[in-house]
Design a protein around this motif. Structure first.
Motif, mmCIF file in Angstrom:
data_model
loop_
_atom_site.group_PDB
_atom_site.id
_atom_site.type_symbol
_atom_site.label_atom_id
_atom_site.label_comp_id
_atom_site.label_asym_id
_atom_site.label_seq_id
_atom_site.Cartn_x
_atom_site.Cartn_y
_atom_site.Cartn_z
ATOM 1 N N UNK A 29 -0.286 9.099 5.118
ATOM 2 C CA UNK A 29 -1.364 8.442 5.865
ATOM 3 C C UNK A 29 -2.729 9.044 5.572
ATOM 4 N N UNK A 30 -2.781 10.114 4.815
ATOM 5 C CA UNK A 30 -4.042 10.803 4.552
ATOM 6 C C UNK A 30 -4.880 10.129 3.467
ATOM 7 N N UNK A 31 -4.294 9.170 2.757
ATOM 8 C CA UNK A 31 -4.994 8.499 1.672
ATOM 9 C C UNK A 31 -4.940 6.985 1.873
ATOM 10 N N UNK A 32 -6.027 6.285 1.540
ATOM 11 C CA UNK A 32 -6.004 4.816 1.637
ATOM 12 C C UNK A 32 -5.216 4.201 0.478
ATOM 13 N N UNK A 33 -4.862 2.963 0.621
ATOM 14 C CA UNK A 33 -4.101 2.244 -0.412
ATOM 15 C C UNK A 33 -4.833 2.302 -1.749
ATOM 16 N N UNK A 34 -6.143 2.144 -1.719
ATOM 17 C CA UNK A 34 -6.926 2.147 -2.962
ATOM 18 C C UNK A 34 -6.762 3.457 -3.731
ATOM 19 N N UNK A 35 -6.635 4.562 -3.011
ATOM 20 C CA UNK A 35 -6.450 5.856 -3.671
ATOM 21 C C UNK A 35 -5.109 5.905 -4.395
ATOM 22 N N UNK A 36 -4.066 5.387 -3.757
ATOM 23 C CA UNK A 36 -2.756 5.333 -4.412
ATOM 24 C C UNK A 36 -2.821 4.466 -5.664
ATOM 25 N N UNK A 37 -3.473 3.318 -5.561
ATOM 26 C CA UNK A 37 -3.579 2.400 -6.702
ATOM 27 C C UNK A 37 -4.310 3.079 -7.854
ATOM 28 N N UNK A 38 -5.438 3.714 -7.576
ATOM 29 C CA UNK A 38 -6.225 4.371 -8.627
ATOM 30 C C UNK A 38 -5.469 5.538 -9.259
ATOM 31 N N UNK A 39 -4.838 6.363 -8.440
ATOM 32 C CA UNK A 39 -4.131 7.536 -8.965
ATOM 33 C C UNK A 39 -2.942 7.117 -9.819
#
Length: 111
Positions: free
Chosen positions: A32-42
């Protein structure tokens, strides 16, 4: 794998969470510490690497984060205790995360 498929996969992961309790200070799931966009980019960044390059990134992380000492010295032990096994403390951008989130962020293993 298409970009929209990976976005859906990331949304599903964030919705379901990793089910750990490592997030500070409330003990909620670390995912929960990261937004969906962060997962997509990483994941997209990891996807651009060859298999060998990604292996080197993961190996470098393991070498830097594995706790290999023979004794444990921390706040939970009054006296140094013998270490029974090698452990890892996963972090991403300075935030403690669980193994499941670490693997998902890098697109490694079963999604």
């Amino acid at each position: 794998m298409t970009a929209s498929h990976d976005v859906q996969k990331c949304k599903k992961f964030v919705e379901r969470t990793c089910k750990c309790n490592l997030a500070e200070p409330d003990g909620s799931p670390c995912s929960n510490q990261f937004p969906v966009e962060h997962y997509v980019q990483t994941r997209a960044q990891a996807n651009f690497l060859t298999r060998d390059e990604l292996n080197l990134v993961i190996l470098g992380y393991i070498q830097s984060a594995a706790l290999l000492t023979t004794t444990i010295i921390d706040d939970r032990h009054a006296n140094p205790a013998a270490r029974n096994r090698v452990t890892m403390k996963y972090k991403h951008r300075g935030v403690s995360i669980c193994r499941k989130t670490f693997l998902f962020l890098h697109g490694v293993g079963k999604d």
